[in-house]
Design a protein around this motif. Structure first.
Motif, PDB file in Angstrom:
ATOM      1  N   UNK A  68       0.820  -1.205   0.000  1.00 42.08           N
ATOM      2  CA  UNK A  68       0.000   0.000   0.000  1.00 42.08           C
ATOM      3  C   UNK A  68       0.858   1.260   0.000  1.00 42.08           C
ATOM      4  N   UNK A  69       1.991   1.234   0.687  1.00 40.66           N
ATOM      5  CA  UNK A  69       2.858   2.413   0.729  1.00 40.66           C
ATOM      6  C   UNK A  69       3.402   2.743  -0.657  1.00 40.66           C
ATOM      7  N   UNK A  70       3.625   1.739  -1.488  1.00 37.67           N
ATOM      8  CA  UNK A  70       4.082   1.983  -2.860  1.00 37.67           C
ATOM      9  C   UNK A  70       3.000   2.715  -3.645  1.00 37.67           C
ATOM     10  N   UNK A  71       1.753   2.269  -3.474  1.00 37.96           N
ATOM     11  CA  UNK A  71       0.629   2.923  -4.133  1.00 37.96           C
ATOM     12  C   UNK A  71       0.517   4.383  -3.683  1.00 37.96           C
ATOM     13  N   UNK A  72       0.642   4.633  -2.396  1.00 34.25           N
ATOM     14  CA  UNK A  72       0.537   5.990  -1.872  1.00 34.25           C
ATOM     15  C   UNK A  72       1.632   6.896  -2.442  1.00 34.25           C
ATOM     16  N   UNK A  79      -0.025  13.294  -8.301  1.00 34.06           N
ATOM     17  CA  UNK A  79      -0.577  14.564  -7.826  1.00 34.06           C
ATOM     18  C   UNK A  79       0.404  15.709  -8.046  1.00 34.06           C
ATOM     19  N   UNK A  80       1.681  15.457  -7.818  1.00 38.11           N
ATOM     20  CA  UNK A  80       2.704  16.483  -8.019  1.00 38.11           C
ATOM     21  C   UNK A  80       2.751  16.912  -9.485  1.00 38.11           C
ATOM     22  N   UNK A  81       2.669  15.971 -10.392  1.00 38.19           N
ATOM     23  CA  UNK A  81       2.650  16.291 -11.811  1.00 38.19           C
ATOM     24  C   UNK A  81       1.407  17.118 -12.146  1.00 38.19           C
TER      25      UNK A  81
END
Length: 85
Positions: A68-72, A79-81
């Motif tokens: 899950x941390x990879x997905x986050x 979002x940054x892009x």
């Protein structure tokens, strides 16, 4: 594992990667992500080393990742892009 994602968001990120990313063969690279399409352009892919997003016709999509941390982290890159370009 099902993750909800807005199709407009995905398409926006993909287009910003095409416009502002560095083209490397058939892929666009920006913000730690790669974006490309299949041969007919109906399916697009956005991925990094740990997460793969396949987004296709009729807004169907599928994520592949182990933790899950990879997905986050992946979503933070997207979002940054979206926010910075």
């Amino acid at each position: 594992m099902k993750n909800e994602i807005d199709s407009k968001f995905v398409l926006s990120v993909f287009e910003k990667m095409r416009q502002h990313g560095e083209k490397q063969e058939e892929k666009y690279v920006l913000g730690g992500l790669e974006a490309f399409t299949d041969f007919d352009g109906y399916t697009l892919f956005i991925e990094d080393a740990l997460v793969k997003l396949r987004f296709g016709f009729h807004n169907q999509y599928d994520f592949e990742y182990a933790k899950e941390e990879h997905f986050e982290q992946f979503m933070k890159k997207m979002s940054a892009i979206d926010q910075n370009y």
